[in-house]
Design a protein around this motif. Sequence first.
Motif, short mmCIF file in Angstrom:
data_model
loop_
_atom_site.label_atom_id
_atom_site.label_comp_id
_atom_site.label_asym_id
_atom_site.label_seq_id
_atom_site.Cartn_x
_atom_site.Cartn_y
_atom_site.Cartn_z
N PRO A 254 24.07 29.46 -40.64
CA PRO A 254 24.15 29.37 -39.38
C PRO A 254 23.48 29.98 -38.09
O PRO A 254 23.63 29.95 -37.15
N GLU A 255 22.61 30.71 -38.57
CA GLU A 255 21.87 31.65 -38.06
C GLU A 255 21.10 31.13 -36.89
O GLU A 255 20.81 31.36 -35.74
N ALA A 256 20.39 29.88 -37.15
CA ALA A 256 19.29 29.23 -36.27
C ALA A 256 20.22 28.71 -35.11
O ALA A 256 19.86 28.80 -33.86
N SER A 257 21.41 27.81 -35.34
CA SER A 257 22.19 27.31 -34.26
C SER A 257 22.73 28.37 -33.56
O SER A 257 22.79 28.58 -32.19
N VAL B 121 13.06 35.84 -37.90
CA VAL B 121 12.70 35.43 -39.51
C VAL B 121 11.55 36.42 -40.04
O VAL B 121 11.73 36.85 -41.10
N ARG B 122 10.58 36.52 -39.29
CA ARG B 122 9.43 37.40 -39.68
C ARG B 122 10.23 38.99 -39.91
O ARG B 122 9.65 39.56 -41.09
N LEU C 122 16.39 33.38 -44.87
CA LEU C 122 16.41 32.74 -43.32
C LEU C 122 15.15 31.75 -43.11
O LEU C 122 15.33 31.05 -42.06
N ALA C 123 14.26 31.96 -43.73
CA ALA C 123 12.95 31.20 -43.66
C ALA C 123 13.37 29.60 -43.80
O ALA C 123 12.67 28.73 -43.56
N ALA C 124 14.41 29.26 -44.64
CA ALA C 124 14.70 28.09 -45.08
C ALA C 124 15.98 27.51 -44.14
O ALA C 124 16.62 26.59 -44.58
N ILE D 273 14.46 23.78 -34.81
CA ILE D 273 14.05 25.04 -34.60
C ILE D 273 14.15 25.59 -35.98
O ILE D 273 15.24 25.45 -36.55
N GLY D 274 13.44 26.78 -36.35
CA GLY D 274 13.31 27.15 -37.55
C GLY D 274 12.97 26.34 -38.63
O GLY D 274 11.84 25.58 -38.52
#
Length: 375
Positions: free
Chosen positions: A81-84, A125-126, A135-137, A223-224
């Motif tokens: 859920p992190e990107a949304s 993410v970085r 988190l990169a995926a 995004i992401g």
Amino acid sequence: MFEWLTKMVISCWRPAKRCAHGQGVTDCQDPLLWGRDLCSHALGEFSYAVVQANGILEDMSQVESGSFGTYVGVYDGHGGPEASRCINEYLYNFVLNNITEQGGMSCDVLCRAFRETENKFFDIVRRAWQIKPQLAAVGSCCLAGVVCSSKLYIANLGDSRAVLGSFSPDTGSVARQISHEHNASIEAVRNELHAHHEDDPQIVVLKHGVWRLKGLIQVTRSIGDFYLKKAEFNKEPLIARFRLPEPLKRPVMRAEPECSVIKLSPQDDFVIFASDGLWEHLSNKEAVDIVYSNPRAGIARHLIKAALQEAAKKREMRYSDLRKVERGIRRHFHDDITVVVVYLDPKLLNEPSNTSNPISAKCPIDMPQGNRRRS
């Protein structure tokens, strides 16, 4: 940053079990379905609803009203859920800032806001790469619309969809899809990928009967998903199933939205914004006809129920039995679904907007704790 990241990865929240009219109310028959029956926005009314299927809800959405008009966003996350949630936190504010800087609304305002949101999530993410490489995926589809001065601006990444409902005595109801989707199942999208990656015959792969980008993911813009955009995130410590067998030479996913502007007419009555879970079970015309055939109050919930009835039928089960399936297990029957139906008042559309001072005026929506959505 890490305190904020920790808040983002807390396990999902079950909606409060209330069975009464009001804000953010859970459906009495389905504890995973909730929403708001009807609320006002700057240019009319709207209804929203959400049904959870995943163990952690990955959809987010928002409706914002201001002197500029009305903003609507639907963000369908995947991998987590992190990107949304990042989009939900930042995109609208970036839109407001760009409207102020440019002195009005435009497609460039939306596209710049998308880029700024992509950069914001990239920074997260970085900085978290060593402690949370997965988190990169994580990524999210992103559908955003702005109604301003009798125009509707639509920008989209991924496979959420916006459909405009219109009616005239001559043609009856008309469903017009006004967003472009980016999914490898669409032949035109595959052709575009092959054209941009002529040296990579495996850019799209048919896997288990489904076309996937690099055999991994169906959506082709987001995004992401930095593991498919930057080589430094497609290696250990990312888990093996997300790593490509050969080094990533250049990005295979993009974060550039397709944006269009629609001049609204008095025949244009509403816009349905929804994640792909709705469109998997309902056609554009079916959804528009449902809206025209039912009262405004609770219409988003009605659309989701129609989709769930179709999902149950496809699995040869009763809808009443599907409602009893728990989140997580429910994902085998349907996706998380978010629907926002935005009604358009012609009288309000024709009033001049003040885009030089787009202060947001909120109509509160009481969502379950942890899944609050702006309005």
